[in-house]
Design an enzyme around this catalytic site. Sequence first.
Site, short mmCIF file in Angstrom:
data_model
loop_
_atom_site.label_atom_id
_atom_site.label_comp_id
_atom_site.label_asym_id
_atom_site.label_seq_id
_atom_site.Cartn_x
_atom_site.Cartn_y
_atom_site.Cartn_z
N MET A 1 74.62 46.97 9.97
CA MET A 1 73.22 46.56 10.55
C MET A 1 72.90 45.85 9.92
O MET A 1 71.50 45.60 10.34
CB MET A 1 72.62 47.86 10.20
CG MET A 1 73.09 49.38 10.63
SD MET A 1 72.83 49.50 12.42
CE MET A 1 74.52 48.64 12.85
N PRO A 2 73.19 44.52 10.38
CA PRO A 2 72.63 43.45 9.58
C PRO A 2 71.76 43.11 10.60
O PRO A 2 71.91 43.22 12.13
CB PRO A 2 74.39 42.05 9.44
CG PRO A 2 75.07 43.26 9.36
CD PRO A 2 74.12 44.18 10.03
#
Lengths: 67, 67, 67, 67, 67, 67
Positions: C1-2
Amino acid sequence: MPHITVQMFPGRSIEQKRALVAELTRTTCAVLGCGPGAVSIILSDVAPHDWAEAGVLYSDAKAQPSE
Amino acid sequence: MPHITVQMFPGRSIEQKRALVAELTRTTCAVLGCGPGAVSIILSDVAPHDWAEAGVLYSDAKAQPSE
Amino acid sequence: MPHITVQMFPGRSIEQKRALVAELTRTTCAVLGCGPGAVSIILSDVAPHDWAEAGVLYSDAKAQPSE
Amino acid sequence: MPHITVQMFPGRSIEQKRALVAELTRTTCAVLGCGPGAVSIILSDVAPHDWAEAGVLYSDAKAQPSE
Amino acid sequence: MPHITVQMFPGRSIEQKRALVAELTRTTCAVLGCGPGAVSIILSDVAPHDWAEAGVLYSDAKAQPSE
Amino acid sequence: MPHITVQMFPGRSIEQKRALVAELTRTTCAVLGCGPGAVSIILSDVAPHDWAEAGVLYSDAKAQPSE
């Protein structure tokens, strides 16, 4: 695609965090008319010795605020 | 003077962080035509219990995302 | 989930922005081992009169940086 | 209503933080002509292994910067 | 002292923004048990050509998301 | 490597911005003992209709704050 960030004092329980992201998402979708899948939220703890108002750290303030 | 912030789940090794900032800098300079010295990057860990999508904390999600 | 944020000077073309988000996503996934769907990016313009280094606005600096 | 964020290396004493928020508030009010009650500040630690310049983590840099 | 930031696509009416900050504040106080005076919110527009998911700018995506 | 962000209402003159970054840098270096070259600052305008306190947009507030 609302992306929401919440900075708050540490110490919230996982139950409070769970309720907070659920309710903020519901509220945002109701007002903006978007689907819940469009909303992402990041919670971030800020310690009272890292937060200041009027030039005074919250950890130094006599009376802590109501939160 | 691109300034880049990357928020991601905790647990990356120092080798991954080293590679990430090197590669992101190289990529940014290649696309924007700037020198590496112009690029600064800040990495920031966000725990799964502090990150939500669609109103659900990642720590509560049944299937963790591919990252 | 950067989640990635890039602050940079204004004036990039849509082609540069398109290439930048594609390449940063590819680079991030290669290093972290995540799928592209996990990466979101926000680009943000910062004018030279709103950005300072060493106490001097970039709009006041004699020699503009290489970017 | 200036809201100020300061990202810096860890290790500052509470005395330094106290002085920093007091002085930044005073400085901001003097320049912008606002009352101290209008200024809020958040301090945020960033570790040298989470901060990079020119594609190199500060924790990897031979000579640490003067700060 | 929750401080909330909402990044969203441009084009919201002032009525929507007014409702959004009122409702987000009410929701936050209900869940966290704080007074409304403790909550501050900043809204921020992000254009579809400055926001990407999966390496693609929203302005390039065939089907715009539901928001 | 302090990185400072200042969010404030629009309308500051270039002279005020110039003085603000110079003074904030000087203040930060004096307190933290770093060189001015280590300090970067980003200024960011936030309109009164994008900023709320206690659930009310500043553009709706009867009496504007002292800033």
